[in-house]
Enzyme design. Structure first.
Site, PDB file in Angstrom:
ATOM      1  N   SER A  18      19.344  26.586   3.657  1.00 11.34           N
ATOM      2  CA  SER A  18      18.858  26.539   5.028  1.00 11.34           C
ATOM      3  C   SER A  18      19.207  27.816   5.783  1.00 11.34           C
ATOM      4  CB  SER A  18      19.394  25.281   5.721  1.00 11.34           C
ATOM      5  OG  SER A  18      18.683  25.013   6.889  1.00 11.34           O
ATOM      6  N   ASP A  70      13.967  29.551  10.034  1.00 19.35           N
ATOM      7  CA  ASP A  70      15.047  29.833   9.096  1.00 19.35           C
ATOM      8  C   ASP A  70      14.464  29.904   7.683  1.00 19.35           C
ATOM      9  OD1 ASP A  70      14.500  27.103   8.905  1.00 19.35           O
ATOM     10  OD2 ASP A  70      16.581  26.526   8.624  1.00 19.35           O
ATOM     11  N   ASP A  80      14.254  28.044   5.065  1.00 14.24           N
ATOM     12  CA  ASP A  80      13.530  26.917   4.463  1.00 14.24           C
ATOM     13  C   ASP A  80      12.557  26.254   5.425  1.00 14.24           C
ATOM     14  OD1 ASP A  80      15.654  25.769   5.946  1.00 14.24           O
ATOM     15  OD2 ASP A  80      15.541  23.932   4.765  1.00 14.24           O
ATOM     16  N   ASP A 129      12.638  24.569   8.311  1.00 12.78           N
ATOM     17  CA  ASP A 129      12.771  23.293   9.020  1.00 12.78           C
ATOM     18  C   ASP A 129      13.315  23.477  10.429  1.00 12.78           C
ATOM     19  OD1 ASP A 129      15.408  23.878   8.395  1.00 12.78           O
ATOM     20  OD2 ASP A 129      15.834  21.948   7.425  1.00 12.78           O
TER      21      ASP A 129
END
Length: 462
Positions: free
Chosen positions: A106, A250, A252, A254
Site C-alpha cells: 500500500s 498510493d 495500490d 485504494d
C-alpha cells in the site's frame, strides 16, 4: 528490518533474515497458510484464487513465489499481473473465485511488500480468519498436492479495463455529463499501477490527462503516502497546467487525494466528505468512517438527513459497521472510498468518478467546493516504537489521565474534547504509535498533537 503479522495479512521489508523480514521463505509460508486455510474454509477439493500486484520492485518475485505455492497446494490461480487492490477485489466475485491475494504494501516505501488476503466476496478477512492463518503459518503443517493434482495458472491482463467498465456502469456515474465539462486533470501515479488505471478511467470519461509519475517502474519518486509534505511536484504542476484539479493515489490505488485548482491540498479527509456529499444528495442513507476520520463526514451526513457512525480503524471494521448500519457510502479519512453499489472495498477509481460527477453538477472550482464544507484541520503524527516500549501500558495511562473526558477504547484511545479530538493507536502496518488530532485550526491541531506526544514521552520516560 521488519515483519508485521496481523489479521489483514503479512507485511514486511524485503531481504534479511527469515521470520524477521518478508523473505522468500516467509512469502511461501504465509501463502501456504492462506491456501491451507482456504481449502478448509471453502470445504471443497478444487479452488480458484485471484492474484494481482502493484508495481513495486519486489512484486514480480513475491508474485512468482505466492503463485507457485498455491499451485503446489493444488489451487488454480487467475494471475492478473500488474493490478490494483480494488481491481483484484472486484475480480474475485466476477471470476467466481474462492479468494484473492493482493501483493502490495500500500502506502509503505519501496523496501516493503505484503500479502493482503481476501475471501470469496473479494473482501478482507475478519479477525478470527486472520488469526487462524497466522496459527497455520506458525505450525507449518502443510499438505501439498501430488503431481497429477497441481493447480493451473491462467493469466488475465484485462481486468483494469473491466474495472473501468464497472465504474462507468454505476447508476450515479454519467460519462456524458462529465465529458461535457472538458475537465483537465493532473495525475500522480507514484510510478505504480495507478499510473495506468486512473488515466484509463479519465480517458473513458473524456477528461484531459496530464501524467506525472505514471510509469509503473516501482521507483517511487517521493514517499508514496499521499500526504501534503510529499506532494510538492503535483501541487506545482496543477497550477502550471491551469488544470481543474490533481489526483494522487498510493501504489495500490485504494487511497485517493485531490489537489485543488490553486495548488493547495483538498485534504485527503475531504475526499470521502465530497464523495459522500454527492451520493447522499442522490440517495438518502447513512455513512460510516473510522475513529481517526474527520467530523466533517458526520456534519455532511446529518445535513442530508442521514446517520453517521464510527468504526475501529481498519477496512474490515468499517465494512462490518457499514453492513450493520446499511450505510450507502463510507470509508476511511486517508482517502479511502467504500461504495457498496460497486463493492465493499476502498477504491480510488470509484472515488474519482463520484468526485467528477459532483464537480460536473455543482460547477465552480475545486477550491470553492472545499471552502463550502465544514472547516476542520488535522494533524497526523507518529512515535517510532522500540522493543522496550509497553504500548498497551502507555495507552492505559493516557486513558486514565483523561478519564473525565469523552473517551472511546474501541480502537486504541480516542479522547473527544468539546472543540477537538485526539486518537492514539498502535499501527497495524508499521512499528509506530499514530497520533491523530483534529481541531478548528491547523495550529490548534498541531499543538494538541505535540502536547499529547510530550505527555506520552513523559510517561514512557523518553
Amino acid at each position: 528490518m521488519t515483519l508485521i503479522k496481523s489479521i489483514s495479512g503479512i507485511r514486511g521489508t524485503i531481504g534479511g533474515a527469515t521470520n524477521d523480514n518478508l523473505t522468500p521463505i516467509d512469502a511461501v509460508k504465509f501463502a501456504a497458510a492462506y491456501g491451507t486455510w482456504l481449502k478448509d474454509y471453502a470445504g471443497k477439493d478444487k479452488l480458484k484464487v485471484v492474484i494481482g500486484r502493484d508495481a513495486r520492485l519486489s512484486g514480480e518475485m513475491i508474485q512468482n513465489l505466492v503463485v507457485s505455492t498455491l499451485v503446489g497446494l493444488g489451487i488454480d490461480v487467475i494471475d492478473l499481473g500488474l493490478s490494483t487492490t480494488p481491481t483484484v477485489e472486484i475480480a474475485v466475485p466476477l471470476e467466481k473465485a474462492d479468494g484473492g491475494i493482493i501483493l502490495t504494501a500500500s502506502h509503505n516505501p519501496k523496501q516493503w511488500n505484503a500479502l493482503k488476503l481476501l475471501n470469496e466476496k473479494g473482501e478482507f478477512l475478519n479477525a478470527e480468519e486472520g488469526a487462524k492463518i497466522l496459527e497455520l503459518a506458525e505450525e507449518e503443517d502443510f499438505n501439498f498436492a501430488e503431481v497429477d493434482n497441481l493447480g493451473t495458472i491462467t493469466t488475465n491482463d484485462a481486468y483494469m479495463d473491466i474495472h473501468v467498465d464497472e465504474v462507468l456502469a454505476l447508476p450515479l456515474v454519467d460519462a456524458e455529463v462529465i465529458r461535457e465539462k472538458k475537465f483537465k486533470v493532473v495525475v500522480d501515479g507514484v510510478n505504480s499501477s495507478g499510473g495506468i488505471a486512473i488515466p484509463k478511467l479519465l480517458d473513458a470519461l473524456g477528461v484531459e490527462v496530464v501524467k506525472l509519475y505514471c510509469e509503473p517502474t516501482g521507483h517511487f519518486p517521493h514517499n508514496p503516502e499521499p500526504l501534503k509534505e510529499h506532494l510538492g511536484d503535483i501541487c506545482k504542476k496543477v497550477v502550471e497546467e491551469q488544470a481543474d484539479f490533481g489526483i494522487v493515489v498510493d501504489p495500490d490505488v485504494d487511497r485517493l487525494a485531490f489537489i485543488s485548482n490553486d495548488g493547495e491540498m483538498f485534504g485527503e479527509e475531504y475526499t470521502l466528505v465530497a464523495c459522500a456529499d454527492y451520493v447522499l444528495g442522490k440517495t438518502k442513507g447513512n455513512t460510516v468512517s473510522n475513529l481517526s476520520s474527520s467530523r466533517a463526514l458526520r456534519d455532511v451526513t446529518e445535513k442530508h438527513g442521514g446517520t453517521y457512525e464510527a468504526a475501529a480503524v481498519g477496512e474490515v471494521n468499517v465494512v462490518t459497521k457499514m453492513k450493520a448500519n446499511n450505510a450507502i457510502i463510507g470509508g476511511e479519512g486517508n482517502g479511502g472510498i467504500i461504495y457498496p453499489e460497486s463493492h465493499y472495498g476502498r477504491d480510488a477509481l470509484v472515488g474519482t468518478a463520484l468526485f467528477l460527477m459532483l464537480m460536473a453538477e455543482k460547477g465552480g472550482t475545486v477550491a470553492e467546493l472545499r471552502a463550502s464544507y465544514p472547516s476542520y484541520f488535522m494533524s497526523k503524527k507518529k512515535i517510532q516504537l522500540t522493543p522496550e516500549l509497553d504500548v498497551d501500558a502507555l495507552l492505559v495511562a493516557m486513558h486514565n489521565k483523561y478519564k473525565d473526558e469523552d473517551v472511546s477504547t474501541i480502537d486504541g484511545v480516542k479522547i473527544d474534547f468539546a472543540e477537538n479530538w485526539v486518537h492514539l493507536r498502535k499501527s497495524n502496518t508499521e512499528p509506530i504509535i499514530r497520533i491523530y488530532t483534529e481541531a478548528k485550526s491547523q495550529i490548534a491541531a498541531d499543538e494538541l498533537a505535540d502536547r499529547i506526544i510530550g505527555e506520552i514521552k513523559e510517561i514512557a520516560g523518553l
